[in-house]
Design a protein around this motif. Structure first.
Motif, PDB file in Angstrom:
ATOM      1  N   ALA A 143       0.817  -1.215   0.000  1.00 60.52           N
ATOM      2  CA  ALA A 143       0.000   0.000   0.000  1.00 60.52           C
ATOM      3  C   ALA A 143       0.851   1.266   0.000  1.00 60.52           C
ATOM      4  N   SER A 144       1.910   1.294   0.818  1.00 58.12           N
ATOM      5  CA  SER A 144       2.733   2.504   0.897  1.00 58.12           C
ATOM      6  C   SER A 144       3.475   2.764  -0.411  1.00 58.12           C
ATOM      7  N   THR A 145       3.919   1.694  -1.081  1.00 59.56           N
ATOM      8  CA  THR A 145       4.636   1.858  -2.348  1.00 59.56           C
ATOM      9  C   THR A 145       3.702   2.340  -3.448  1.00 59.56           C
ATOM     10  N   SER A 146       2.488   1.783  -3.503  1.00 63.07           N
ATOM     11  CA  SER A 146       1.532   2.229  -4.520  1.00 63.07           C
ATOM     12  C   SER A 146       1.153   3.686  -4.292  1.00 63.07           C
ATOM     13  N   LYS A 149      10.418   2.614   5.385  1.00 66.05           N
ATOM     14  CA  LYS A 149       9.549   2.248   6.507  1.00 66.05           C
ATOM     15  C   LYS A 149      10.001   0.948   7.154  1.00 66.05           C
ATOM     16  N   ASP A 150      10.366  -0.046   6.340  1.00 61.96           N
ATOM     17  CA  ASP A 150      10.819  -1.328   6.894  1.00 61.96           C
ATOM     18  C   ASP A 150      12.110  -1.154   7.690  1.00 61.96           C
ATOM     19  N   PHE A 151      12.989  -0.278   7.202  1.00 57.29           N
ATOM     20  CA  PHE A 151      14.257  -0.058   7.898  1.00 57.29           C
ATOM     21  C   PHE A 151      14.028   0.578   9.269  1.00 57.29           C
ATOM     22  N   VAL A 152      13.169   1.602   9.324  1.00 63.72           N
ATOM     23  CA  VAL A 152      12.921   2.267  10.606  1.00 63.72           C
ATOM     24  C   VAL A 152      12.131   1.357  11.546  1.00 63.72           C
ATOM     25  N   LEU A 153      11.275   0.496  10.997  1.00 67.37           N
ATOM     26  CA  LEU A 153      10.602  -0.502  11.837  1.00 67.37           C
ATOM     27  C   LEU A 153      11.629  -1.422  12.493  1.00 67.37           C
ATOM     28  N   LEU A 210       7.221   8.813  10.402  1.00 65.71           N
ATOM     29  CA  LEU A 210       6.080   8.568   9.518  1.00 65.71           C
ATOM     30  C   LEU A 210       5.518   9.876   8.970  1.00 65.71           C
ATOM     31  N   ARG A 211       5.485  10.913   9.808  1.00 63.66           N
ATOM     32  CA  ARG A 211       5.000  12.217   9.337  1.00 63.66           C
ATOM     33  C   ARG A 211       5.923  12.775   8.259  1.00 63.66           C
ATOM     34  N   ARG A 212       7.227  12.653   8.478  1.00 63.75           N
ATOM     35  CA  ARG A 212       8.179  13.159   7.484  1.00 63.75           C
ATOM     36  C   ARG A 212       8.106  12.347   6.194  1.00 63.75           C
ATOM     37  N   LEU A 213       7.874  11.044   6.320  1.00 66.31           N
ATOM     38  CA  LEU A 213       7.767  10.193   5.137  1.00 66.31           C
ATOM     39  C   LEU A 213       6.545  10.577   4.307  1.00 66.31           C
ATOM     40  N   ARG A 214       5.428  10.864   4.988  1.00 63.12           N
ATOM     41  CA  ARG A 214       4.209  11.249   4.272  1.00 63.12           C
ATOM     42  C   ARG A 214       4.346  12.611   3.596  1.00 63.12           C
ATOM     43  N   SER A 215       5.218  13.456   4.128  1.00 67.30           N
ATOM     44  CA  SER A 215       5.350  14.813   3.587  1.00 67.30           C
ATOM     45  C   SER A 215       6.281  14.896   2.383  1.00 67.30           C
ATOM     46  N   LEU A 216       6.967  13.808   2.040  1.00 67.80           N
ATOM     47  CA  LEU A 216       7.890  13.839   0.896  1.00 67.80           C
ATOM     48  C   LEU A 216       7.135  14.121  -0.402  1.00 67.80           C
TER      49      LEU A 216
END
Length: 227
Positions: free
Chosen positions: A62-65, A200-204, A221-227
């Motif tokens: 889902a995150s990749t799509s 995401k997998d790395f930070v998990l 996660l917030r920073r990842l969503r803001s990219l």
């Protein structure tokens, strides 16, 4: 598209102009074709998709799509019309509409690959364009480092101005591209440890090892969503 001839024309425009012009990755192409199939081939300009259903349809997480959908929007291939609990309502553009928009949009100057006339070989086939090295430029690297506040995207340690790496959020081996939405600043340690994992997998994994706290993970996660 109302006739088989219309479909053939659009397919040729995709293969001969759009895909090489924007250097769409395999995943980006699959996503665009899927959206085109469920919109313009059904005589509709729009399609409503949910992240999970879209991921299952094209065989990605889902995150990749979601990442590739945002890349297509950035490249002016699709437009977000509405976002709600029922999913995203997208307008899907045809190849000639995309090229026309890019030709008149200031946003086209920010694309890694500009739309231009396709070069052909002696047999009349589209010639592959060389890969751009623009993302390696010092100005580009400086913008990425400034965006991250001078810190590693993963461990948040301060980065020396001349000793850090550009890291792919979605690894190239998994279809990731080299645009600003998929590149972050990372220390050499995190860049090396991450390897072929997604961000995401790395930070998990770091969270399981208690290298990062729950608060730091939420911030990531917030920073990842803001990219």
């Amino acid at each position: 598209m109302r006739t088989p001839r219309d479909f053939v024309r659009v397919w040729k425009q995709m293969e001969d102009v759009l895909f090489p012009a924007l250097r769409l990755s395999t995943h980006e192409r699959a996503l665009y074709v899927h959206l085109l199939r469920h919109s313009r081939l059904e005589a509709r300009r729009t399609v409503r998709v949910s992240r999970n259903n879209l991921a299952r349809a094209i065989g990605l997480c889902a995150s990749t799509s979601r990442h590739y959908l945002r890349v297509l929007a950035r490249k002016l291939v699709v437009r977000f019309l509405e976002r709600s609990g029922r999913g995203c309502l997208l307008e899907v553009l045809l190849p000639h509409e995309i090229v026309a928009d890019l030709a008149h949009s200031p946003a086209s100057r920010d694309l890694v690959f500009a739309v231009r006339e396709v070069e052909r070989d002696s047999a009349g086939q589209p010639r592959a364009w060389p890969r751009s090295g623009r993302y390696r430029g010092q100005r580009f690297r400086a913008r990425i480092l400034h965006r991250e506040g001078g810190r590693c995207f993963y461990c948040r340690q301060p980065l020396p101005p001349d000793a850090w790496a550009l890291d792919h959020v979605v690894p190239v081996c998994h279809g990731g591209d080299s645009t600003s939405t998929n590149l972050v600043a990372a220390c050499f340690s995190c860049n090396s440890q991450k390897g072929q994992l997604s961000a995401k997998d790395f930070v998990l994994a770091l969270r399981r090892k208690k290298v990062v706290t729950s608060t730091q993970f939420s911030s990531f996660l917030r920073r990842l969503r803001s990219l």
